[in-house]
Structures are given as C-alpha cells and as structure tokens.
Design a protein around this motif. Structure first.
Motif, PDB file in Angstrom:
ATOM      1  N   HIS A 315       0.769  -1.230   0.006  1.00  0.00           N
ATOM      2  CA  HIS A 315       0.001  -0.015   0.020  1.00  0.00           C
ATOM      3  C   HIS A 315       0.922   1.304   0.043  1.00  0.00           C
ATOM      4  CE1 HIS A 315      -3.562  -2.325   0.577  1.00  0.00           C
ATOM      5  NE2 HIS A 315      -3.225  -2.723   1.634  1.00  0.00           N
ATOM      6  N   VAL A 316       0.714   2.087  -0.894  1.00  0.00           N
ATOM      7  CA  VAL A 316       1.431   3.340  -1.076  1.00  0.00           C
ATOM      8  C   VAL A 316       0.781   4.579  -0.758  1.00  0.00           C
ATOM      9  CG1 VAL A 316       2.584   4.693  -2.779  1.00  0.00           C
ATOM     10  CG2 VAL A 316       3.027   2.335  -2.857  1.00  0.00           C
ATOM     11  N   VAL A 317       1.336   5.631  -0.183  1.00  0.00           N
ATOM     12  CA  VAL A 317       0.713   6.821   0.178  1.00  0.00           C
ATOM     13  C   VAL A 317       1.363   7.650  -0.827  1.00  0.00           C
ATOM     14  CG1 VAL A 317       0.111   8.516   2.063  1.00  0.00           C
ATOM     15  CG2 VAL A 317       0.175   6.169   2.591  1.00  0.00           C
ATOM     16  N   ARG A 318       0.467   8.712  -1.362  1.00  0.00           N
ATOM     17  CA  ARG A 318       0.937   9.727  -2.217  1.00  0.00           C
ATOM     18  C   ARG A 318       1.015  10.902  -1.499  1.00  0.00           C
ATOM     19  NH1 ARG A 318       0.237  10.150  -7.950  1.00  0.00           N
ATOM     20  NH2 ARG A 318      -1.009   8.460  -8.047  1.00  0.00           N
ATOM     21  N   ILE A 319       1.855  11.608  -1.487  1.00  0.00           N
ATOM     22  CA  ILE A 319       2.102  12.802  -0.859  1.00  0.00           C
ATOM     23  C   ILE A 319       1.601  14.128  -1.635  1.00  0.00           C
ATOM     24  CG2 ILE A 319       3.729  14.211   0.549  1.00  0.00           C
ATOM     25  CD1 ILE A 319       3.215  11.401   1.607  1.00  0.00           C
ATOM     26  N   GLY A 320       2.249  14.185  -2.739  1.00  0.00           N
ATOM     27  CA  GLY A 320       1.614  15.279  -3.580  1.00  0.00           C
ATOM     28  C   GLY A 320       0.414  15.268  -3.987  1.00  0.00           C
TER      29      GLY A 320
END
Length: 320
Positions: A315-320
């Motif tokens: 699971h990845v968390v996009r910051i932008g």
C-alpha cells in the motif's frame, strides 16, 4: 515559500484512526544533509507496531509522533555541495530506525539515498525501498541462496514476499510460495514454480527446502524450520507480535541448539544496498507491486488496509 509542510501525525497510541494529516515546520538541511521532496511513501509492518505502542524504543520523545520509513522523491536542496546530487535528482531511500517519511519533505544523509530507477514512476517506486532491500539482505546476504536450490517464501504475496519471489527466480532458485487462495495466480506470475494456500496447507505437505524465508507474522517457525534439508537456512523478517519475547528467544536458541539456524534481522539499509536495488529494477529482475495508492489525507485508511491483510505487494501513500 511556506515554512510549513503536511505530514502524517498521531497524538496517542492506538488504532489506525489516531492518524491524521497535520502540519509541521518544513525541515532545513544542515551541512552534509539533503532535503528531499517526497512524492510517495509506503506502509510497513513496523509502523503499525509503533503506532499501537509496541515499539516505544523506536518512537522516543513526546507527541505528536510521525510515521513512514521509506520514500521516493526528488532532491529539493542541499546543506552543502555534493557532486553526486543536485536539486531535481530523482532519489529513493530510507530513514533508518526513525519514522517520518509520510510528509512533504524529509532531511537525510546521502548514505540513506540512492538514485531512483530510471523510467520508474516515483509513486510506484515508493513500494520498493524497504521491502526490496530486506529481500536482498535475506536471500543474498543472510541465506546465500544459490542457483538450483529450493526456496520457500512464506507470505509470498505481501511486500517482502512479492520481491523475494522475483529475486529467488533471478538467483536461479526453484521457488515455492505460500499465500492466500485469492493470490495464488498472482504469486505464480511473479515467478513461483509452486504455490499453495497457506490456510489449508500444512508444513507436512511441502517437502524439504534449502532456504525458507518467513515474512508472515504469527506462530509456526518451529514447524517450518523442520522442513530444512541438511545445510538448510531459514531467515525470518517477522515474528509473532503476540509473543515477541518467546519468538525472539526461539530464534536465538536455534543458533545454539540446532544446526538449522533461524536468522533474524531488522533492516537498516544504506546507499550500497539501495543502489543494488536500483540495479535489480533497471535490469528487469524486480518490479514494484502496488496494491492501492492512498492520498496522505487517508493515511489512517492505508494503515487499516494493511492491518486487514490480503495485500498484494504494498500500500503506497501519495504525498503530492
């Protein structure tokens, strides 16, 4: 330019819902440091344990506390000139034993960075630094996996497991994967010759292995250790969170009282290992596997999704 940044924070230990998107001062790089603008981070098991209060040794200090271990992004600024890095350079890395990469910016030493793989989207890339370096260390450096050997990956569809299956194939091993029924075809596509549903398969059904990689939390190390062939090696990157001391004591005792030693380690990669991972990706031996991408505002949902299990890759968390 704002002197603040968005970051994932929590004010008390507890379930995923304690996490929220808050604001912190934007860090400033000191001499020999690099300011990285983070594009994305991933959710790792150690962060769940820390958020619940199970790793207070690694979260010293007061609240609010932060989360996130690995990241992919671009160099924003340098605390002092460096020949290998310049603003705009695409990089990935780890914070070591600290938390805080779920934020718009991080400050790190160059030894915690490597060039991100050419042509790889940075959000996809964020799935790999932590689990990729762990899999390399486990199979190449700890187990010394050799061509033709039989490798069993327990937890083959998860973050470390999905990379380990790919690496095992690249190293010329005959890979067997244990995963949930819904993920068996997925693990086979990653390179496993044989795949089994861990819910209905017992260790007695599996035969002998030269190397066993355990990535699944929970009991069972002893039963799987008995599957090792003479000269076999078992590496565990996980243990039973409900019986931490007993699990670690068993691993330690295996080195003293048995020839089939269980090796356990906690990853803390630096530049050479991160650069090796970059090379594996650029050669096509390893690719990122992203289950779901969450925005930073949904950091609690990202943690909840990992706790619920069944993840394919990361699971990845996009910051932008």
């Amino acid at each position: 330019m704002s002197n603040e940044m968005r970051a994932a924070l929590y004010d008390r230990y507890g379930p995923p819902e304690v996490l929220y998107e808050g604001r912190l001062p934007k860090p400033v790089p000191g001499p020999g440091e690099v300011l990285v603008r983070v594009h994305a981070t991933s959710v790792n098991g150690g962060e769940l344990l820390a958020r619940r209060g199970g790793a207070r040794y690694a979260t010293a200090g007061g609240f609010p506390k932060r989360t996130g271990l690995d990241f992919a992004g671009e160099v924003e600024a340098l605390g002092s000139p460096m020949t290998a890095l310049a603003p705009g350079t695409r990089v990935w890395g780890m914070l070591g034993y600290a938390f805080g990469s779920a934020a718009e910016y991080v400050v790190v030493r160059p030894r915690r960075l490597a060039l991100a793989p050419a042509g790889l989207d940075l959000v996809q890339a964020a799935a790999l630094p932590g689990v990729g370096t762990t899999a390399i260390t486990a199979l190449r450096d700890k187990a010394r996996l050799r061509p033709g050997e039989r490798l069993l990956v327990r937890g083959a569809s998860g973050g470390v497991g999905s990379v380990a299956v790919q690496l095992g194939r690249a190293y010329g091993a005959r890979v067997t994967g244990l995963a949930g029924a819904a993920n068996l075809d997925f693990v086979r596509e990653l390179g496993a010759e044989e795949v089994y549903d861990h819910r209905v398969t017992t260790p007695a059904d599996l035969g002998r292995f030269d190397v066993i990689l355990n990535t699944a939390p929970g009991p069972g190390l002893g039963a799987y250790r008995r599957l090792l062939a003479p000269g076999g090696r078992m590496v565990s990157v996980s243990f039973d969170p409900e019986r931490q001391l007993a699990s670690l004591a068993y691993i330690a005792a295996s080195a003293v009282f048995g020839s089939r030693r269980v090796r356990f380690f906690s990853g803390n990669p630096t530049h050479p290992l991160l650069a090796d991972l970059t090379a594996y990706v650029e050669s096509g031996a390893v690719r990122p596997v992203v289950d779901t991408v969450f925005p930073l505002a949904d950091i609690a949902k990202a943690h909840r999704a990992l706790e619920e299990g069944g993840v394919r890759g990361k699971h990845v968390v996009r910051i932008g």
